[in-house]
Design a protein around this motif. Structure first.
Motif, short mmCIF file in Angstrom:
data_model
loop_
_atom_site.label_atom_id
_atom_site.label_comp_id
_atom_site.label_asym_id
_atom_site.label_seq_id
_atom_site.Cartn_x
_atom_site.Cartn_y
_atom_site.Cartn_z
N LEU B 155 0.84 -1.18 0.00
CA LEU B 155 0.00 0.00 0.00
C LEU B 155 0.88 1.24 0.00
O LEU B 155 1.96 1.24 0.55
N SER B 156 0.37 2.29 -0.62
CA SER B 156 1.14 3.52 -0.61
C SER B 156 1.20 4.04 0.80
O SER B 156 0.35 3.77 1.64
N ARG B 160 -1.61 3.55 3.68
CA ARG B 160 -1.32 2.64 4.78
C ARG B 160 -1.55 3.34 6.10
O ARG B 160 -2.18 2.82 7.00
N ASP B 161 -1.04 4.57 6.20
CA ASP B 161 -1.21 5.30 7.45
C ASP B 161 -2.68 5.53 7.75
O ASP B 161 -3.12 5.37 8.89
N SER B 162 -3.44 5.89 6.72
CA SER B 162 -4.81 6.23 7.06
C SER B 162 -5.63 4.98 7.35
O SER B 162 -6.50 5.00 8.22
N LEU B 163 -5.30 3.86 6.68
CA LEU B 163 -5.99 2.62 7.03
C LEU B 163 -5.58 2.13 8.41
O LEU B 163 -6.39 1.65 9.19
N ALA B 164 -4.29 2.29 8.72
CA ALA B 164 -3.82 1.87 10.04
C ALA B 164 -4.51 2.69 11.13
O ALA B 164 -4.86 2.17 12.19
N ALA B 165 -4.75 3.97 10.83
CA ALA B 165 -5.42 4.82 11.82
C ALA B 165 -6.86 4.33 12.03
O ALA B 165 -7.32 4.23 13.18
N VAL B 166 -7.53 4.01 10.94
CA VAL B 166 -8.91 3.51 11.05
C VAL B 166 -8.92 2.21 11.85
O VAL B 166 -9.75 1.99 12.72
N SER B 205 -14.61 8.42 6.66
CA SER B 205 -13.25 8.34 6.10
C SER B 205 -13.07 7.10 5.23
O SER B 205 -12.36 7.15 4.24
N LEU B 206 -13.75 6.00 5.59
CA LEU B 206 -13.67 4.82 4.73
C LEU B 206 -14.33 5.08 3.38
O LEU B 206 -13.86 4.64 2.34
N LYS B 207 -15.43 5.84 3.43
CA LYS B 207 -16.11 6.13 2.17
C LYS B 207 -15.25 7.02 1.28
O LYS B 207 -15.19 6.83 0.07
N ALA B 208 -14.58 7.97 1.91
CA ALA B 208 -13.70 8.83 1.14
C ALA B 208 -12.61 7.99 0.48
O ALA B 208 -12.28 8.18 -0.69
N LEU B 209 -12.08 7.03 1.24
CA LEU B 209 -11.04 6.16 0.68
C LEU B 209 -11.57 5.32 -0.47
O LEU B 209 -10.93 5.20 -1.51
N GLY B 417 -8.82 -6.17 7.87
CA GLY B 417 -7.63 -7.00 8.04
C GLY B 417 -7.17 -7.63 6.74
O GLY B 417 -5.98 -7.86 6.54
N TYR B 418 -8.11 -7.87 5.81
CA TYR B 418 -7.72 -8.44 4.53
C TYR B 418 -6.87 -7.45 3.73
O TYR B 418 -6.11 -7.84 2.85
N ILE B 419 -7.01 -6.16 4.03
CA ILE B 419 -6.20 -5.16 3.31
C ILE B 419 -4.91 -4.88 4.07
O ILE B 419 -3.84 -4.77 3.50
N THR B 420 -5.03 -4.77 5.38
CA THR B 420 -3.89 -4.26 6.14
C THR B 420 -3.14 -5.33 6.90
O THR B 420 -2.13 -5.04 7.53
N GLY B 421 -3.61 -6.54 6.88
CA GLY B 421 -3.02 -7.57 7.75
C GLY B 421 -3.97 -7.78 8.92
O GLY B 421 -4.71 -6.89 9.33
N GLU B 422 -3.94 -8.99 9.41
CA GLU B 422 -4.95 -9.45 10.33
C GLU B 422 -4.87 -8.81 11.72
O GLU B 422 -3.81 -8.43 12.17
N VAL B 423 -6.02 -8.71 12.37
CA VAL B 423 -6.06 -8.31 13.77
C VAL B 423 -6.24 -9.59 14.58
O VAL B 423 -7.19 -10.33 14.39
#
Lengths: 599, 440
Positions: B155-156, B160-166, B205-209, B417-423
């Protein structure tokens, strides 16, 4: 010819379940314990059950274990926790008269046929061809057996700490078991250190009760065991008080005297049950912490200070305990202390709890890195059942994560290991909506019966319950109102089984437990269905078994790291392999293909 | 952990994802036929169809409007490629149609197949021998390079940062729920209150993404392609040529002043908004300077700039944004630039190569939206949507007990988690123990 079929080492909660299970199943069993007077001690909290733990107790009972009976016959307060937080995660908890509990445990074992009790300390194992064939004791006995269950609790090389004071003990005043730890190291076991602690006990007659809040139990008391419908026990109150700024100041000023800070304790303690000094240091913004004052028995003066466990020196304990309202004039009868002990890496066990290092050796309880009576007991039961099944030459009992909290616990231990004392939490269970405490018998009793642990009477009671539940369902289904039948009505949030019973008195002829169970089933049906679909998918992977001798080296394309992990854990199923941390999707796909090709 | 599941319903295009006369989408898994029948014009005919037969009809969207006329090849268990119950949809090969069919299939509960998954299943059901399977092993293995634990790296940075924040915010909410389930009410006294503001802010924010998803935006809004270059470079000739190529021209819209003109064209299946700008040169003429300023603004906003250069005064612009710029030499009939993209608006030479190149660029587009945030795969996009969906379900059931509520947040986190790695449970317990003072 061996002296016994099975030897159980240790008379704690794991040892009680293990030895009574093997003896119940007809195998001549010897329980070796350091002290016959210490069987079934509640060394820490005088309570059994709680969230997720209450579910464990009921699962133990459903499988034929004894813990439910022991707490039912010794409880002095009963509560259902989390009544307001969703029925699927409620659980029973009971305060115990710890003296009664322990005495009943010993009597139960004494009255179990095929079971011998013997007081001595095991210092070594007898080994032949990679299998355990007996034990050696401190007083020089060599006793042989076909299988051994190891449940040493906090006693293996146990050390207790009270500030600067330190002694070789498993519990205060009870000597540690020395020798076995080094024997196991020599045999190639991966031995680590863990730490836990217990608070001080104070004298009831020295408390200022007008400064304590009363915490009564529930009016309605239900048994943990599925074997009967009512319990008749005395009821005592618990009390609540709070720490304050003064308490925290004393603790902060004396932190340098804690054995944890000097590095004398190396074992890792549990984060979920922190000592009071831990809470004060880690949460400096909190100006008070809640403390529960709990009776240890009907005729005992000792009161347990739940929430104040500590390893600070006794003079500091005296000073800070006496800053709490209600405890200002208290007499301390036993000090708080920390205990550090040896545990064995549970990743060296199969899901049956049999050791991969030494065949016919089963390990259960705190020795595997868990904490809690319930966690210990359920492992003891599974180890006992599986030791017996092994002697019978039958398949082991391996409960699935979808089936029982016990399944979750053992799978976590043997697949992921643990770095701190492992406690059961509801959040560890993926399918908790279906793992309710009240349906443990529906989930497990038949399995327990098939594995020779649960009795025929138990099975008969289960069948009666299933019949009652289905008959109540059809009663509800026949009822109609607003164009809907009773089951559909019950699905609406504002309708309850008791509001329905006002219009449909037939409902009242069913036992309260039947009524509430049907109600929960109906109300959660939609969510359960969703979970069931997931659980089914999950089960398919669990059912893809991997032969124990599967050759991972022959599997092309695995990364070196994944290959090592698979060889260490040797998972029993594809499902278990999938939960090994660090394994990739592609590794699992390759494994599945390898298994398929082998067929 | 995600993993290949045998017989979970999946779909994937079996033909190239490109405009063509016909396309085939393959479906496989338990209950495929019945599931698809919910979107089929004559469900009972499909449900009754015998194995290895064809059924003709329409696939309908969720409002029962026809998406496309199709022929379904029906395979009962044991007869198709994978050995599972399966359907092959032959439909029209328009990208817009394919897109809508994919969306519809996901609504019905089909998951987009992972790479190699059909073949994997075929092997698992004994439809393939080991030699063939070893080829699959390679496919699967190449996939592992881009598999889950690597997902985050791909991820760019900003995404990545904004998904990690979410994710952190969702873990916090779930931990606050779990703590209620793991500890009794006498220990954790506060009642859980639905964090309305927090949840709705996470959803927006997810919708914006998700709105940055390249391909989907291009089909929704059209790709912005700007013709730029010096005043005499031949922009207008190319513009007219491209417009002429496209018989389905709507109507040219003149720019508000004389700064640019805009038109919609269908560039080989991709909807394109084509802009012809004023030439780029400094000018003292007030009106023309304004036109140039607007051209520059337009170029900043473009998905692709076709920069035309007259080979006689081959002046390349400074600060060229290579990712978004295609440099093209004009007047090929007069002078051919070797090795470079070169066209003639007079003879039409080189135009089809240009169209091919533009298309390729647009299809591989991850657009530069605010701050470079973008979702770049169909897969990420669909997981974002299911995360949003779980959160919206939570919003709708505010009064549900906490055990049910936890389920919604769990499934939201799982999708993310499928995008950013599992929780994992451990992540959750870590958060729980660090935020709450727990334990008696």
């Amino acid at each position: 010819m061996r002296d016994y079929d099975i030897i159980v080492i240790g008379g704690g909660h794991a040892g009680i379940e293990a030895s009574s299970a093997t003896a119940r199943e007809g195998f001549s069993t010897l329980l070796v314990t350091q002290s016959l007077d210490a069987i079934g001690r509640l060394s820490c909290n005088p309570a059994v059950g709680g969230l997720a733990k209450g579910n464990l107790v009921r699962e133990i009972d459903a499988l034929g274990g004894v813990m439910g009976h022991l707490i039912d016959s010794s409880m002095i307060q009963y509560r259902i926790l989390n009544r307001r937080r969703g029925p699927a995660v409620q659980a029973p908890r009971a305060q115990a008269d710890k003296f009664t509990y322990s005495r009943n445990a010993k009597e139960l074992l004494e009255h179990t046929s095929n079971l011998s009790l013997f007081m001595d300390t095991v210092t070594d194992l007898l080994v032949e061809n990679g299998a355990v064939i007996g034990v050696v004791t401190q007083r020089g006995w060599k006793i042989s057996a076909r299988a051994v269950v190891l449940t040493t609790g906090t006693f293996m090389d146990g050390r207790i700490f009270i500030g600067e004071y330190e002694e070789s003990c498993g519990r205060l005043g009870e000597s540690a078991a020395i020798g076995l730890g080094s024997s196991l190291r020599r045999l190639g076991f991966d031995v680590g250190r863990l730490k836990t602690g217990t608070p001080a006990r104070v004298r009831r007659s020295s408390l200022d009760f007008d400064e304590l809040e009363v915490q009564p139990g529930d009016e309605e008391v239900l048994p943990f065991s599925f074997d009967y419908d009512t319990v008749d026990r005395p009821r005592l109150d618990c009390y609540v008080t709070w720490t304050n700024e003064e308490t925290h100041r004393i603790i902060r000023e004396n932190m340098h005297r804690s054995p944890l800070y000097g590095g004398r304790i190396v074992g890792k303690g549990p984060r979920y049950c922190p000592s009071i000094e831990d809470k004060v240091m880690r949460f400096p913004d909190r100006d008070r912490h809640q403390i529960f004052v709990e009776p240890e028995g009907v005729n005992s003066e000792e009161m347990y200070l739940n929430g104040l466990s500590s390893s600070l020196p006794e003079d500091v304990q005296h000073a800070f305990i006496r800053t709490l309202p209600g405890l200002r004039h208290c007499e301390i009868m036993r000090p708080a202390y920390a205990v550090e002990y040896d545990y064995l890496n549970p990743m060296d066990l199969y899901p049956s709890l049999e050791s991969k290092i030494l065949s016919s050796l089963f390990v259960a309880g705190q020795t595997n890195g868990t904490s809690g009576y319930e966690e210990a007991a359920c492992q003891g039961l599974v180890a006992g059942i599986n030791a017996s099944l092994k002697l019978r030459g039958e398949e082991p009992l391996i409960l699935k994560r979808t089936e029982a909290y016990i399944g979750v616990l053992i799978d976590d231990l043997v697949t992921k290991g643990t770095k701190e004392p492992y406690r059961m939490f509801t959040s560890r269970a993926e399918y908790r909506l279906s793992l309710r405490h009240d349906n443990a018998d529906l989930r497990l009793t038949r399995i327990g019966y098939e594995k020779h642990s649960a009795s025929e009477e138990k099975l008969a009671r289960l069948e009666k319950k299933i019949e009652d539940m289905s008959s109540l369902r059809s009663t509800l289904k026949k009822y109609r109102e607003r164009g809907k039948n009773g089951l559909e009505l019950l699905r609406e949030p504002e309708v309850t089984i008791s509001s329905l019973s006002q219009k449909l008195p037939a409902v009242l002829s069913y036992a309260p437990s039947i009524r509430s169970e049907v109600e929960l089933d109906v109300k959660y049906e939609g969510y359960l269905r969703r979970q069931e679909a997931e659980a089914q998918m999950f089960s398919r992977k669990e059912n893809m078994m991997i032969p124990p001798d599967f050759d991972y080296d022959a599997l092309k394309g695995l990364s070196a790291e994944s290959r090592e992990k698979l060889k260490q854990i040797r998972p029993a199923s594809v499902g278990q392999a999938q939960r090994i941390s660090g394994l990739r999707v592609s590794d699992i796909a390759l494994l599945m293909m390898g298994l398929r090709a082998k067929k | 952990m995600t993993s290949y599941n045998v017989d979970e319903p999946i779909y994937a295009p079996a033909t190239a994802y490109a405009p063509s006369a016909l396309a085939v989408i393959r479906l496989s898994g338990r209950n495929t036929i019945e599931m698809l029948s919910h979107a089929f014009s004559s469900p009972s005919r499909l449900n009754k169809a015998a194995g290895k037969t064809l059924v003709h009809g329409y696939i309908m969207d969720d409002e029962n409007v026809r998406i496309d006329e199709v022929v379904l090849a029906v395979y009962r268990e044991g007869s198709g490629y994978t050995g599972e119950e399966a359907v092959e949809i032959s439909c029209h090969g328009s990208l817009v149609v394919l897109k809508r069919l994919f969306t519809r299939l996901e609504q019905l509960g089909f998951k987009r197949a992972e790479k190699g998954e059909f073949t994997f299943r075929a092997f698992m059901h004994g439809r393939m021998d080991l030699t063939q399977a070893e080829a699959v092993e390679e496919i699967i293995h190449s996939k592992s390079e881009i598999s889950q634990e690597k997902a985050l790296d791909r991820l760019s940075g900003k995404l990545r940062d904004s998904l990690a924040a979410v994710k952190t915010r969702l873990v916090d909410i779930l931990a606050s729920l779990e703590v209620q389930l793991d500890y009794a009410e006498d220990e954790i006294i506060d009642e859980w209150v639905f964090p309305e503001a927090e949840v709705s802010s996470i959803i927006s924010s997810l919708k914006a993404l998700s709105s940055t998803y390249g391909a989907s935006r291009i089909y929704r809004e059209g790709a912005k392609v700007v013709l730029a270059g010096a005043a005499n470079a031949g922009k207008s000739s190319l513009f007219n040529l491209l417009v002429k190529e496209d018989r389905a021209i709507v109507s040219p819209v003149p720019g508000t002043t004389r700064d640019f003109i805009e038109t919609w064209i269908d560039l080989d299946g991709i909807p394109v908004r084509l802009f012809d700008t004023a030439g780029l040169r400094s000018s003292d003429d007030m009106v023309e300077s304004e036109g140039i300023r607007r051209s520059e603004a337009l170029m900043d906003d473009a998905d692709l700039i076709i920069y035309l250069v007259d080979p006689d005064d081959a002046l390349l612009p400074e600060n060229i944004d290579n990712d978004r710029t295609l440099v093209v030499y004009s007047k090929r009939d007069k002078r051919r630039m070797a090795d470079d993209l070169s066209i003639s608006s007079v003879t039409g030479e080189g135009v089809s190569e240009l169209i091919g190149e533009v298309k390729e660029r647009l299809m591989g587009l991850s657009p530069q939206e605010e701050g470079g945030l973008s979702i770049d795969s169909e897969r990420q996009y669909s997981y974002l949507l299911s995360c949003i969906d779980a959160l919206e379900s939570a919003e709708r059931s505010k009064d549900a007990p906490v055990d049910i509520m936890a389920m919604f947040f769990q499934s939201a986190l799982e999708s993310l988690g499928y995008i950013t790695g599992e929780v994992t449970t451990e992540d959750l317990l870590d958060t729980l123990f660090s935020k709450f003072c727990l334990g008696k």
